[in-house]
Design an enzyme around this catalytic site. Sequence first.
Site, PDB file in Angstrom:
ATOM      1  N   TYR A 111       0.822  -1.217   0.000  1.00 25.98           N
ATOM      2  CA  TYR A 111       0.000   0.000   0.000  1.00 25.98           C
ATOM      3  C   TYR A 111       0.856   1.268   0.000  1.00 25.98           C
ATOM      4  O   TYR A 111       0.479   2.269  -0.619  1.00 25.98           O
ATOM      5  CB  TYR A 111      -0.956  -0.005   1.191  1.00 25.98           C
ATOM      6  CG  TYR A 111      -2.116  -0.952   0.992  1.00 25.98           C
ATOM      7  CD1 TYR A 111      -3.246  -0.549   0.292  1.00 25.98           C
ATOM      8  CD2 TYR A 111      -2.066  -2.250   1.475  1.00 25.98           C
ATOM      9  CE1 TYR A 111      -4.319  -1.415   0.102  1.00 25.98           C
ATOM     10  CE2 TYR A 111      -3.130  -3.127   1.291  1.00 25.98           C
ATOM     11  CZ  TYR A 111      -4.241  -2.702   0.604  1.00 25.98           C
ATOM     12  OH  TYR A 111      -5.294  -3.561   0.404  1.00 25.98           O
ATOM     13  N   GLU A 153      -8.097  -7.156   5.506  1.00 26.09           N
ATOM     14  CA  GLU A 153      -7.246  -8.223   4.985  1.00 26.09           C
ATOM     15  C   GLU A 153      -6.516  -8.965   6.104  1.00 26.09           C
ATOM     16  O   GLU A 153      -6.330 -10.184   6.026  1.00 26.09           O
ATOM     17  CB  GLU A 153      -6.270  -7.640   3.958  1.00 26.09           C
ATOM     18  CG  GLU A 153      -6.983  -7.245   2.666  1.00 26.09           C
ATOM     19  CD  GLU A 153      -6.258  -6.189   1.852  1.00 26.09           C
ATOM     20  OE1 GLU A 153      -5.017  -6.080   1.983  1.00 26.09           O
ATOM     21  OE2 GLU A 153      -6.937  -5.471   1.088  1.00 26.09           O
TER      22      GLU A 153
END
Length: 404
Positions: A111, A153
Amino acid sequence: MLHKTHNFNLNFRFEMSITVEQKQIVKATVSILKENGKEITSIFYKDLFNAHPELLNFFNQTDQTLGTQSFALANALYFIADNIDRLEVLMPDINTVAHKHRALTIQPEHYSIVGKCLIQAISKFLGDKATTSTLDAWSAAYYAIANILIDIEKNLYDQLGKNENDKGFIPFMIVKKEKIANGPIYSFEIKRNDGGKMLDYHPGQYITLRLKKNGLYHNRHYGLVGLFNGKTYCVGIKQLINCEPKGIFSNEIIENYHVGDTILASLPAGTFSIIDDAKRHLFIAGGIGITVLSTMIEELYKQGKSHTVTLIHCVPGKDHAAYFVRMRMRVPEKQYHLLYQGRHMLKELIKKVVSKETHVYLCGTVSFMNTVEKHLEACNFPLLNVHINVFQPLFSTVKNEAKN
């Protein structure tokens, strides 16, 4: 079995990540995303893969070639910006993306790489108009979403247990391969090479297969066919021949993978599921879209609810209808419709079978599902009762989107 939802304090995390002033800046610049989103995301992907070519192993190269992935990301950014004050409305889609990320083994460190390249792409596109406050606001919005995804997640990875091998791509052996319909459509049945556990799944979920070709890994999500037997996973794959570009994955696996060969797969994921309290279920499949829907129909049959099921399967001919015999046994005769005709017959049939109590499940190409949605709208059918399983990246199919 995987949980279908993930509960946490969304507003708390979001409020801690972005200020009121930054929200206002994002909302004020949302038009930039609507008008120029695909140009910005095209710059992003070019820069991302130049700086980190290893990330090509996580992306669908056909979608990159067609520009579908860039369009999907542009849409995602636009909808995030447009809903910055009520992010909860996007949570079903965010949850779906999180499942796909877990299936692809995306990690938190990815990310920060993506975030850096995305803000650089916005800066490049805006040029002199890229003020520090604007870039900071978009960075805050991005990391607010990133934090939510990372949280979901992590929960999904934790559900896989303590064995780290279960959280990545696992070697599976192909134990059965057979052509089941014209198209051609092949059935693949696989089992773990390492003797590890087979994770249960709910009807509507998928596994993600991975193979290597021309130095790159290629990944595809395939809906699980049949109810869980504790030993193997089964998927149906259509070979994409008569299209440009040709399907890299489908052609490789069908032409070059055989019984006894090893292929990588991650454990089941996905949020598409049966609506438990629905009184009527209408399944509409375009071609190979029958795969995942057939498993949902099997589950309703197992529950003694086959009388609530209607199936419309649109195919070029009977020999293209995968799982025809199985569906004939599971769906009442007058409620199973195999359509070879054009759109007019489909429109009339939908009008005939839908009711206020019906929930509709769609799976097929984007153009097919758009057609079905138009027919449903013409019946004044509530689109909240329409549940879609898409082949393409999620945000590439939404309406009122960024310009293509």
